[in-house]
Enzyme design. Structure first.
Site, PDB file in Angstrom:
ATOM      1  N   GLU A   1     -20.472   1.913  39.639  1.00 34.25           N
ATOM      2  CA  GLU A   1     -21.420   0.932  39.083  1.00 34.25           C
ATOM      3  C   GLU A   1     -22.736   0.913  39.848  1.00 34.25           C
ATOM      4  OE1 GLU A   1     -22.069  -0.450  36.529  1.00 34.25           O
ATOM      5  OE2 GLU A   1     -20.177   0.394  35.875  1.00 34.25           O
TER       6      GLU A   1
HETATM    7  C1  LIG Z   1     -12.811   6.253  40.608  1.00 26.26           C
HETATM    8  C2  LIG Z   1     -14.132   6.338  39.943  1.00 26.26           C
HETATM    9  C3  LIG Z   1     -14.337   5.706  38.735  1.00 26.26           C
HETATM   10  C4  LIG Z   1     -15.572   5.813  38.085  1.00 26.26           C
HETATM   11  N1  LIG Z   1     -15.741   5.250  36.829  1.00 26.26           N
HETATM   12  C5  LIG Z   1     -16.855   5.567  36.115  1.00 26.26           C
HETATM   13  C6  LIG Z   1     -16.964   5.202  34.731  1.00 26.26           C
HETATM   14  O1  LIG Z   1     -16.092   4.529  34.164  1.00 26.26           O
HETATM   15  N2  LIG Z   1     -18.055   5.595  34.045  1.00 26.26           N
HETATM   16  C7  LIG Z   1     -19.060   6.337  34.620  1.00 26.26           C
HETATM   17  O2  LIG Z   1     -20.004   6.683  33.938  1.00 26.26           O
HETATM   18  N3  LIG Z   1     -18.988   6.685  35.940  1.00 26.26           N
HETATM   19  C8  LIG Z   1     -17.916   6.325  36.692  1.00 26.26           C
HETATM   20  N4  LIG Z   1     -17.826   6.695  38.004  1.00 26.26           N
HETATM   21  C9  LIG Z   1     -18.934   7.399  38.627  1.00 26.26           C
HETATM   22  C10 LIG Z   1     -19.701   6.553  39.633  1.00 26.26           C
HETATM   23  O3  LIG Z   1     -20.417   5.544  38.984  1.00 26.26           O
HETATM   24  C11 LIG Z   1     -20.586   7.502  40.452  1.00 26.26           C
HETATM   25  O4  LIG Z   1     -19.725   8.239  41.293  1.00 26.26           O
HETATM   26  C12 LIG Z   1     -21.633   6.771  41.255  1.00 26.26           C
HETATM   27  O5  LIG Z   1     -22.585   6.192  40.409  1.00 26.26           O
HETATM   28  C13 LIG Z   1     -22.356   7.680  42.242  1.00 26.26           C
HETATM   29  O6  LIG Z   1     -22.732   8.893  41.659  1.00 26.26           O
HETATM   30  P1  LIG Z   1     -22.331  10.277  42.355  1.00 26.26           P
HETATM   31  O7  LIG Z   1     -20.884  10.228  42.665  1.00 26.26           O
HETATM   32  O8  LIG Z   1     -22.810  11.393  41.516  1.00 26.26           O
HETATM   33  O9  LIG Z   1     -23.101  10.269  43.720  1.00 26.26           O
HETATM   34  P2  LIG Z   1     -24.645  10.744  43.948  1.00 26.26           P
HETATM   35  O10 LIG Z   1     -25.517  10.131  42.910  1.00 26.26           O
HETATM   36  O11 LIG Z   1     -24.672  12.210  44.103  1.00 26.26           O
HETATM   37  O12 LIG Z   1     -24.942  10.057  45.341  1.00 26.26           O
HETATM   38  C14 LIG Z   1     -24.486  10.568  46.592  1.00 26.26           C
HETATM   39  C15 LIG Z   1     -25.000   9.664  47.718  1.00 26.26           C
HETATM   40  O13 LIG Z   1     -26.435   9.676  47.724  1.00 26.26           O
HETATM   41  C16 LIG Z   1     -26.930   8.361  47.673  1.00 26.26           C
HETATM   42  N5  LIG Z   1     -28.174   8.327  46.930  1.00 26.26           N
HETATM   43  C17 LIG Z   1     -28.446   8.872  45.726  1.00 26.26           C
HETATM   44  N6  LIG Z   1     -29.713   8.618  45.367  1.00 26.26           N
HETATM   45  C18 LIG Z   1     -30.259   7.880  46.346  1.00 26.26           C
HETATM   46  C19 LIG Z   1     -31.525   7.275  46.562  1.00 26.26           C
HETATM   47  N7  LIG Z   1     -32.516   7.378  45.673  1.00 26.26           N
HETATM   48  N8  LIG Z   1     -31.721   6.588  47.713  1.00 26.26           N
HETATM   49  C20 LIG Z   1     -30.738   6.452  48.621  1.00 26.26           C
HETATM   50  N9  LIG Z   1     -29.520   6.997  48.474  1.00 26.26           N
HETATM   51  C21 LIG Z   1     -29.276   7.694  47.341  1.00 26.26           C
HETATM   52  C22 LIG Z   1     -25.850   7.535  46.990  1.00 26.26           C
HETATM   53  O14 LIG Z   1     -25.945   6.160  47.307  1.00 26.26           O
HETATM   54  C23 LIG Z   1     -24.583   8.202  47.544  1.00 26.26           C
HETATM   55  O15 LIG Z   1     -24.267   7.654  48.790  1.00 26.26           O
HETATM   56  C24 LIG Z   1     -16.617   6.546  38.696  1.00 26.26           C
HETATM   57  C25 LIG Z   1     -16.412   7.158  39.940  1.00 26.26           C
HETATM   58  C26 LIG Z   1     -15.197   7.090  40.548  1.00 26.26           C
HETATM   59  C27 LIG Z   1     -14.998   7.808  41.865  1.00 26.26           C
END
Ligand SMILES: Cc1cc2nc3c(=O)[nH]c(=O)nc-3n(C[C@H](O)[C@H](O)[C@H](O)COP(=O)(O)OP(=O)(O)OC[C@H]3O[C@@H](n4cnc5c(N)ncnc54)[C@H](O)[C@@H]3O)c2cc1C
Length: 596
Positions: free
Chosen positions: A443
């Protein structure tokens, strides 16, 4: 495996004594009939369902997990989940806060929120199956066509169908502007959607007859980045005109993830291969439409951690009264036993009180927030609706990030109360720690929430929303400033309010010179504002408790003790956080990436 008793007394205290919820609801014609008896009855029935039906499935669901069958592309949920969902639907729980027009019970979010806390205390993984349906319901209600509403809302309200949000793709999580899924218009007004989504919670399961996916994709010639994203309604089974289930839509689960916690919830890879969908709202305005869903989900995630905080606290408390080790520093407290119960030791009390204070502060804050959402959606006065909407916008990132960070701390402290027994699976405590970790990530990560708060919600509107909320705090401080009994709470509250004002101005000025200053300050800044909100609610609760301290009801004595602990032991973290937030970006940016 452990225990859970819904904290009804504290919920009633918050709803009736702190928020005067029935009086507040009377101002909204949709809720004018709701009295304290109805609220209390729902809380009691909710407690029975969550304690007796869901809680017993929490540990077994974690152990068993979900099963994916590659041949049929189906997911089987842990034993008992499906039957519990049937009871949930039959009990009308899905319909609690849905409109009567769509078959709902028309009760306020303020009440649904307390029930949601119980769901998450008893079983977070299970609660995520219906948990996303309400966001889908709200999103369609606000942005759907009349036809979409008439087909989908009654099914979501009854719980016969569940909802999902399909945003994330392998290469795009935080940055939705990178999204690649495509939607091509069809002659019949529908869209053909192709793409692959990952990490979709409850994307496939065996608990409901249909699943309504809300999918983000790009239409042809869409602008690049986040301005070119549209939102689509993509059902697993296409509904016939009479609402019965028709053809299977080609949106299939390709795999489920193995993960750290919430094992009972299926985290699905979803492949769309020309799946039929219908646009929700306008092309390229998908993110605006999705925000309704995301805001509901952000409060929901905060509630997940509040639920875990409460249940972890309850279990640690029972254990601390039962487990005997060593003697109290001030002499034996249980001389008839070979050692004293560990609750005599100051540091065990610190751990318990940390979880207790985070639970009680979080309950007050989230219930207030839920009532503000009711005002935003139902109050007859446009001015009140607008004010409530602004406050909800301001508080949403705080409730998501502050409560989930607190949940991580609280579940870990509760595990520590058990010593080595907390670390092994048998007692169930390590599951709470594992389950709570995801709440800081999905989220929108807590970093992203912090950037949203400081950048968008505060600096971009020149602090107007924060000032407005600050005026409420100021009024409370002025009203109670001369009451000597209140000074131990009012002084730190007023002081922190002043510090937040100064800190905000200082970061705002620095950000003019260097935008990295916002990114460098955002995370500690959100936590400081989280404490300001908690201080405000704890001070209000203290006022009520002081007035009833001698009533003979020990509840108020306990409330005061918890409040004093909060101001003495948790609030002081703000001094360190303010220093961190003020330390600027140079200490983070100086090191070249190659030199790390
Ligand atoms: C168990 C689980 C359930 C989920 N359920 C859903 C779902 O129902 N629907 C859905 O659509 N998604 C879902 N997700 C996805 C989840 O919302 C994403 O994993 C999350 O938004 C982060 O995206 P990412 O994993 O690609 O990390 P990334 O976006 O690659 O981020 C990696 C790191 O970089 C940091 N970062 C990125 N950009 C910036 C910035 N501009 N400034 C500072 N820091 C930054 C982030 O905070 C994080 O620490 C789920 C994930 C999991 C693991």
């Amino acid at each position: 495996m452990g225990q859970y008793v819904a904290p009804i007394r504290d919920m009633q205290f918050v709803l009736h004594e702190l928020l005067n919820v029935t009086d507040e609801l009377k101002a909204m014609p949709d809720f004018a009939e709701i009295d304290a008896d109805i609220i209390n009855q729902v809380l009691e029935e909710g407690a029975k369902f969550t304690q007796d039906v869901l809680f017993p499935l929490n540990h077994s669901g974690d152990r068993e997990g979900c099963h994916y069958d590659a041949a049929t592309k189906t997911v089987t949920t842990p034993k008992g989940f499906k039957e519990a969902y049937k009871q949930y639907v039959e009990g009308g729980w899905a319909a609690l806060a849905c409109d009567e027009q769509y078959g709902g019970q028309g009760l306020p979010i303020a009440l649904n929120n307390s029930f949601y806390e119980m769901l998450n205390s008893s079983n977070q993984a299970w609660s995520m199956y219906p948990g996303l349906s309400h966001g889908a319901y709200e999103c369609l209600k606000e942005h759907g066509t009349d036809e979409q509403k008439s087909v989908y809302l009654p099914k979501l309200a009854s719980g016969e169908w569940t909802g999902t949000m399909c945003l994330t793709e392998a290469h795009c999580g935080t940055d939705l502007g990178l999204l690649r899924s495509k939607a091509v218009p069809q002659a019949d007004g529908s869209w053909s959607i192709t793409g692959s989504k990952i990490f979709i919670s409850a994307g496939e399961h065996d608990m409901s007859e249909n699943i309504v996916h809300l999918v983000l994709a790009r239409v042809p010639d869409a602008p690049e980045g986040s301005k070119g994203i549209s939102l689509f309604l993509v059902p697993k089974f296409l509904p016939n005109a009479d609402g019965s289930l028709g053809e299977r839509n080609p949106i299939f689960c390709g795999a489920i993830e193995e993960k750290m916690g919430i094992h009972g919830n299926a985290t699905c890879q979803m492949n769309l291969d020309g799946a039929k969908g219908w646009i929700i709202g306008q092309p390229n305005k998908g993110l605006q439409a999705m925000f309704v869903f995301m805001n509901a989900a952000r409060l929901g995630v905060g509630m997940q951690s509040l639920g875990l905080t409460e249940v972890a606290y309850q279990n640690a408390l029972t254990y601390a009264k039962d487990r005997i080790q060593m003697r109290s520093l001030s002499g034996p407290k249980a001389p008839d036993k070979p050692a004293d119960p560990i609750i005599v030791h100051p540091d065990v009390r610190r751990m318990l009180l940390t979880a207790k204070a985070f639970a009680e502060g979080g309950r007050a804050f989230s219930s207030y927030m839920a009532l503000q959402i009711d005002r935003e959606l139902h109050h007859p006065d446009e001015e009140v609706r607008k004010e409530a909407a602004d406050e909800v916008a301001l508080l949403t990132p705080i409730i998501k990030a502050f409560l989930t960070d607190n949940g991580w701390i609280a579940t870990s402290e509760a595990l520590q109360v058990y010593g080595g027994h907390g670390y092994i699976s048998e007692w169930g405590m390590e599951q709470y720690v594992r389950d709570s970790r995801i709440n800081m990530i999905y989220e929108g990560t807590n970093t992203v929430q912090s950037l949203d708060l400081l950048g968008r919600k505060i600096l971009m509107d020149n602090g107007a929303k924060l000032r407005k909320f600050g005026e409420k705090i100021k009024a409370f401080v002025e009203e109670n400033g001369l009451d000597e009994n209140m000074s131990e709470f009012i002084t730190p509250l007023g002081d922190l309010g002043d510090k937040v004002t100064k800190l905000t101005m200082e970061i705002g000025m620095k950000a003019f010179q260097n935008p990295e200053e916002v990114g460098a300050a955002a995370v500690p800044y959100l936590r400081v504002v989280g404490h300001l909100v908690f201080s405000y609610f704890f001070a209000q609760m203290a006022k009520i408790a002081l007035a009833k301290e001698d009533s003979g009801d020990n509840f108020y004595k306990a409330k005061l003790a918890t409040t004093r602990f909060y101001f003495a032991r948790l609030y002081p973290e703000t001094a360190m956080l303010i220093r961190q937030a003020r330390s600027g970006s140079a200490n983070l940016m100086a090191l070249d990436a190659d030199l790390f």
